[in-house]
Design a protein around this motif. Structure first.
Motif, PDB file in Angstrom:
ATOM      1  N   GLU A 223       0.822  -1.211   0.000  1.00  0.00           N
ATOM      2  CA  GLU A 223       0.000   0.000   0.000  1.00  0.00           C
ATOM      3  C   GLU A 223       0.863   1.271   0.000  1.00  0.00           C
ATOM      4  OE1 GLU A 223      -2.595   0.500   3.370  1.00  0.00           O
ATOM      5  OE2 GLU A 223      -3.633   2.215   2.456  1.00  0.00           O
ATOM      6  N   VAL A 224       1.873   1.290   0.860  1.00  0.00           N
ATOM      7  CA  VAL A 224       2.719   2.480   0.939  1.00  0.00           C
ATOM      8  C   VAL A 224       3.419   2.726  -0.392  1.00  0.00           C
ATOM      9  CG1 VAL A 224       4.694   3.564   2.066  1.00  0.00           C
ATOM     10  CG2 VAL A 224       3.106   2.194   3.407  1.00  0.00           C
TER      11      VAL A 224
ATOM     12  N   LYS B 242       0.946   3.909  -3.272  1.00  0.00           N
ATOM     13  CA  LYS B 242       0.449   5.269  -3.117  1.00  0.00           C
ATOM     14  C   LYS B 242       1.550   6.315  -3.224  1.00  0.00           C
ATOM     15  CE  LYS B 242      -3.811   4.704  -0.587  1.00  0.00           C
ATOM     16  NZ  LYS B 242      -4.504   4.790   0.700  1.00  0.00           N
ATOM     17  N   THR B 243       2.683   6.074  -2.564  1.00  0.00           N
ATOM     18  CA  THR B 243       3.720   7.108  -2.574  1.00  0.00           C
ATOM     19  C   THR B 243       4.389   7.215  -3.937  1.00  0.00           C
ATOM     20  OG1 THR B 243       5.318   5.563  -1.647  1.00  0.00           O
ATOM     21  CG2 THR B 243       4.200   7.006  -0.105  1.00  0.00           C
TER      22      THR B 243
ATOM     23  N   GLY C   1       1.762   8.813  -6.328  1.00  0.00           N
ATOM     24  CA  GLY C   1       1.606  10.234  -6.025  1.00  0.00           C
ATOM     25  C   GLY C   1       2.814  11.027  -6.478  1.00  0.00           C
TER      26      GLY C   1
ATOM     27  N   LEU D 191       0.554   0.382   9.423  1.00  0.00           N
ATOM     28  CA  LEU D 191       1.810   1.137   9.434  1.00  0.00           C
ATOM     29  C   LEU D 191       1.982   1.813  10.790  1.00  0.00           C
ATOM     30  CD1 LEU D 191       4.243   2.113   7.815  1.00  0.00           C
ATOM     31  CD2 LEU D 191       2.888   4.048   7.047  1.00  0.00           C
ATOM     32  N   LYS D 192       0.860   2.301  11.318  1.00  0.00           N
ATOM     33  CA  LYS D 192       0.895   3.025  12.575  1.00  0.00           C
ATOM     34  C   LYS D 192       1.415   2.162  13.727  1.00  0.00           C
ATOM     35  CE  LYS D 192      -1.975   6.220  15.187  1.00  0.00           C
ATOM     36  NZ  LYS D 192      -0.982   7.293  15.130  1.00  0.00           N
TER      37      LYS D 192
ATOM     38  N   ASP E 298      11.008   9.952   3.470  1.00  0.00           N
ATOM     39  CA  ASP E 298       9.561  10.192   3.417  1.00  0.00           C
ATOM     40  C   ASP E 298       8.782   9.087   4.115  1.00  0.00           C
ATOM     41  OD1 ASP E 298      10.345  11.469   0.305  1.00  0.00           O
ATOM     42  OD2 ASP E 298       9.376  12.670   1.851  1.00  0.00           O
ATOM     43  N   PHE E 299       9.176   7.857   3.895  1.00  0.00           N
ATOM     44  CA  PHE E 299       8.538   6.734   4.565  1.00  0.00           C
ATOM     45  C   PHE E 299       9.518   5.635   4.910  1.00  0.00           C
ATOM     46  CE2 PHE E 299       4.080   6.991   5.182  1.00  0.00           C
ATOM     47  CZ  PHE E 299       3.587   7.871   4.245  1.00  0.00           C
TER      48      PHE E 299
END
Lengths: 308, 306
Positions: free
Chosen positions: B52-53, B56-57, B60, B208-209, B239-240
């Motif tokens: 997912e990360v 999306k990243t 984007g 992720l949290k 960034d991640f």
């Protein structure tokens, strides 16, 4: 109708030719301070920095409107990461030079990039001096930004001192119209402590004034052996016109940054998206969790993860 | 009939000539959003968070015409869980020549920067390499493997390229992608995954949290877990942090079946099951996670095919 279209086309082509292909020249066409532009940018694009915004606007405006400055403008921007120091340097450049940060009269030095090897320090000194001298002689209204100033070797700082000073003629060149901006994290912790104290005392952030920070800042960096930056050179000789403190950002500022960034990227600003992103960021201190550890720095790329 | 065949041949030759012999051009870089989505959904097993990360990243970022800073992702996790594989999937959906694209640069720390004594040389070379390549092609990609072994000094020297400024010596790094791969933090990620398993929760409930919170706690406690390596730099320029969870038995089976198909064999459940049963799982009692992840499967498989 056709004539108007023709005229418009010629004007457009002329503008295109003028500003894209043509070489920059050190004159009013390419260097033109936009006072209202800077004011507007500081008011609308910079969040949470009421002190910095005021100092920057007044000092830069005063300097640029002064036809005969007595010394170059030397600003030292201090503060935690992601609070806007680099961003503000860009805003200044954007409102002076038509080609903004890409202008050949704006010079950005990153200490770890440009001066990485201790063994070559003599070479760096010579190169740096020649670079500054050469560029200011071509264009007196040049701007030099030094990033990671807290990592700059003392010797190298000492070597640029003369350019920050009052003299009108150093080997035939006058540096009085140049702008020097130093960026560093030095003193960041102390600035954070002061901001935290105001918060704990239940006072408004906007009650913090420059004087609350300036004295403590110059003393703390002066006494801090680790930040060789302030050793003796720049403070003693009062070569820095202003220490500009950047305060750590709160949750609400991160939200503002996020919404602003979404709009900038052409996305519809969405409070929920930004809130979820902000909630995942690290805040300090451990208990109160008031200030963002990364400031606004990572928002542009992070926010995509939170868009459903 | 002959004419259509002729046209088909000409078109095929044209395509062949265009894409094989011709030199790559930077402006022909083309992000395939649906390709990446599909690859992450069908070829990557057991990594719901990373999938997912990454999707999306990267999407984007590639769709953003004017990024404010380069995309910096730090992939962390146990061995064989898919970190290198995911970097390849990203490259494959951006660059026509995939990992062989001249705009993709892979550094393996122990290979490229082996000798401490030469660190100054490495700094200069690395900076020149990055600078040179991004000035030729802004949408360049740099992958650093074994990041946990990279000397601090060397990390410091690339920090400016990961940052916000628009013009460093006439070059803007804002459209570049930097991917760091490392095992640092793997133990902590494994512990969290194990806890969910012990609490009887579904793996996909891990968010992720859940991992980021533990990370931030270790920040305040100043734990030297190696995760915060250069601490300030990582936290403020990455960034991640993308966590890769340790793989379970069922994921290894999935890897095995897919690998059989990839090697041209008919996927055979028995073969893959026998191979998986011989692998080492941890922890010692519960034996939930594969020690080598999916890493050794391609070669191991052969032994189990009758």
């Amino acid at each position: 109708m056709i004539i108007e279209a023709g005229v418009a086309l010629v004007v457009a082509l002329g503008a295109f030719w003028t500003f894209s292909g043509e070489k920059e020249v050190c004159n009013e066409k390419w260097i033109n301070f936009n006072k209202y532009g800077l004011k507007n940018d500081l008011e609308t694009k910079l969040y949470g920095q009421h002190i910095a915004a005021e100092v920057i606007l007044k000092t830069v405006t005063g300097f640029m409107e002064n036809k005969n400055p007595k010394k170059p403008l030397v600003l030292s921007l201090h503060g935690w990461t992601g609070t806007g120091k680099t961003f503000v340097s860009q805003l200044i450049a954007e409102n002076i030079y038509k080609k903004k940060m890409k202008c050949s009269f704006v010079h950005l030095f990153s200490v770890t990039t440009h001066f990485p090897l201790k063994a070559h320090i003599d070479e760096y000194k010579t190169q740096l001096q020649e670079w500054i001298r050469g560029n200011v002689s071509i264009c007196p209204r040049s701007m030099f930004i030094f990033d990671e100033m807290d990592k700059m070797p003392l010797e190298l700082i000492d070597s640029i001192k003369p350019y920050l000073d009052f003299s009108d003629n150093l080997d035939g060149v006058s540096y009085r119209q140049a702008i020097f901006i130093f960026l560093s994290n030095a003193g960041g912790k102390m600035i954070n402590d002061v901001t935290m104290k105001f918060w704990r005392d239940g006072k408004e952030r906007e009650e913090i004034q420059l004087k609350d920070l300036e004295t403590v800042l110059s003393q703390s960096v002066f006494n801090n052996e680790d930040s060789g930056f302030w050793h003796t050179s720049l403070i003693d000789k009062k070569l820095v016109d202003f220490f500009v403190p950047f305060l750590p950002l709160e949750y609400k500022h991160v939200i503002q940054c996020g919404l602003g960034e979404m709009a900038r990227q052409g996305l519809t600003p969405d409070n929920n998206v930004i809130k979820r992103m902000a909630d995942d960021l690290i805040f300090f201190p451990k208990e109160e969790r008031v200030f963002s550890d990364q400031g606004c720095k990572l928002i542009a790329n992070k926010l995509h993860f939170y868009i459903p």
